[in-house]
Enzyme design. Structure first.
Site: not given
Ligand SMILES: Cc1cc2nc3c(=O)[nH]c(=O)nc-3n(C[C@H](O)[C@H](O)[C@H](O)COP(=O)(O)OP(=O)(O)OC[C@H]3O[C@@H](n4cnc5c(N)ncnc54)[C@H](O)[C@@H]3O)c2cc1C
Length: 359
Positions: A168, A252, A353
């Site tokens: 992570r 999570s 997380e």
């Molecule tokens: C229902 C649910 C289930 C989930 N299950 C999992 C799972 O099984 N495993 C897991 O690991 N995670 C899980 N997650 C967490 C999440 O989905 C992941 O971490 C996902 O990859 C976040 O991506 P995002 O584009 O939504 O990022 P955001 O939430 O928009 O941002 C998260 C972080 O990444 C940075 N970021 C985003 N895009 C960029 C970019 N292009 N360049 C630089 N920084 C960037 C942001 O600045 C921030 O710091 C879950 C979330 C939910 C709501």
């Protein structure tokens, strides 16, 4: 590029809490990313990069600077490599929906990310915390990441070793000076290159998946594993399904603690004194990863619990949810109560997380 003012952030996140962004821009191309960075720099405003908003807790006061939504699209691949042609390279825009890419890869019969089906968010979000689920981590298939280096003001390609992937975490989300080469906030991810295995078998390592296929005689296909993962996730409220309040979460909320040998044995002894056995898995360097969900549940925080306007999912003890009208402060109160409860009961400090934005 249009820069908007006072844009509410709650609807752009899966938890749906928090205030507004002072300035908001959407970048569909590299040059728009640079433009937004320049806009923030000139005004000495803090910049926050937004993907799909699925791993965020935004403060009720919002973000005082610029929020830059990454919407760079495009999927190129599979480009086939090596003599047998079983290495498939994909170049994917950071703004592409992650699960859409997984679906496309699976339909091209490419293995390596099928267990990461159903994770919400963008492609660009996946390297940040090295997303993982059901026995796979995205680090296993990332070849390189193309990013804007805001320190050197140039576009760079970071090979996998430079991404510093761990459980992570990566160079993208570790704090500078935290050890392990953290460069949080330095890179804006533009594209990610994945190396998948064309015709490769799906991964069925995880216990839940093995159970799912226990009655099946033939080896499951990639499509079947993708569907199984999505089905299991749905039962746990870990798939975004419209109308399911348990999915109004950031997934999570706590990482599984990784303990050294002494810490692990102390915890095991504590559990044994209560005739309990804590679920654990081997981690790197002879360490042990223990189940954060188990710790939460065995500290009195059960599924379905409500504290003020925030709650715990009725399907998964690790998901803090917004049942409808929660504010960020309600989620924080519940987070604090859980951290304190687990600390008191087990002597372990759980680490959140999701990224806390604007606190
Ligand atoms: C229902 C649910 C289930 C989930 N299950 C999992 C799972 O099984 N495993 C897991 O690991 N995670 C899980 N997650 C967490 C999440 O989905 C992941 O971490 C996902 O990859 C976040 O991506 P995002 O584009 O939504 O990022 P955001 O939430 O928009 O941002 C998260 C972080 O990444 C940075 N970021 C985003 N895009 C960029 C970019 N292009 N360049 C630089 N920084 C960037 C942001 O600045 C921030 O710091 C879950 C979330 C939910 C709501």
């Amino acid at each position: 590029m249009t820069i908007q003012e006072n844009v509410p952030l709650a609807p752009l996140t899966t938890l749906q809490v928090g205030g507004a962004a002072r300035y908001f821009a959407t970048a569909r191309r590299d040059d728009e990313v640079r433009e937004a960075v320049e806009f923030a720099k000139i005004r000495s405003l803090p910049l926050f990069v937004l993907g799909g908003g699925s791993n965020l807790l935004v403060a009720d006061s919002g973000w005082p600077g610029v929020v830059l939504k990454i919407a760079i699209g495009g999927t190129v691949g599979p480009g086939l490599q090596n003599t047998t042609g079983n290495q498939a390279l994909f170049t994917v825009g950071a703004g592409v929906n992650w699960d859409d890419f997984v679906a496309a890869a699976v339909s091209e019969n490419c293995a390596g990310i099928e267990c990461l089906s159903g994770i919400p968010g963008s492609v660009g979000g996946t390297p940040v915390q090295n997303v993982g689920a059901y026995g796979q981590e995205v680090a296993e298939t990332i070849e390189s990441v193309r990013a804007l280096d805001t320190k050197q003001d140039c576009v760079v390609t970071l090979g996998k070793p430079a991404c510093g992937f761990r459980y992570r975490s990566s160079v993208f989300n570790r704090e500078r000076g935290s050890g392990g080469g953290g460069e949080r906030g330095r890179y804006i991810i533009l594209q990610v290159n994945y190396r998948l295995r064309r015709g490769g078998p799906p991964s069925v390592k995880y216990a839940d998946l093995q159970k799912h296929f226990a009655q099946t005689d033939t080896a499951p296909s990639l499509v079947a594993v993708r569907e199984a993962v999505r089905q299991i996730r749905r039962c746990k409220g870990m798939l975004i399904v419209p109308g399911d309040e348990d999915a109004r979460s950031a997934g999570s909320f706590f990482k599984n603690p990784v303990l050294n040998r002494e810490q692990f044995h102390a915890l095991k002894a504590r559990a044994a004194s209560r005739s309990l056995e804590i679920p654990h898995y081997p981690a790197l360097d002879a360490q042990h990863k223990v189940s954060a969900a188990w710790l939460v549940e065995h500290s009195g925080f059960t599924k379905g619990l409500r504290l003020g306007r925030a709650g715990i999912s009725s399907k998964h003890a690790l998901a803090l949810i917004n049942p409808g009208d929660a504010h960020a402060s309600d989620i924080v109160k519940l987070k604090d109560a859980i951290q304190q409860g687990v600390q008191d009961a087990w002597g372990i400090r759980l680490e959140p997380e999701p990224v806390l934005v604007g606190f």
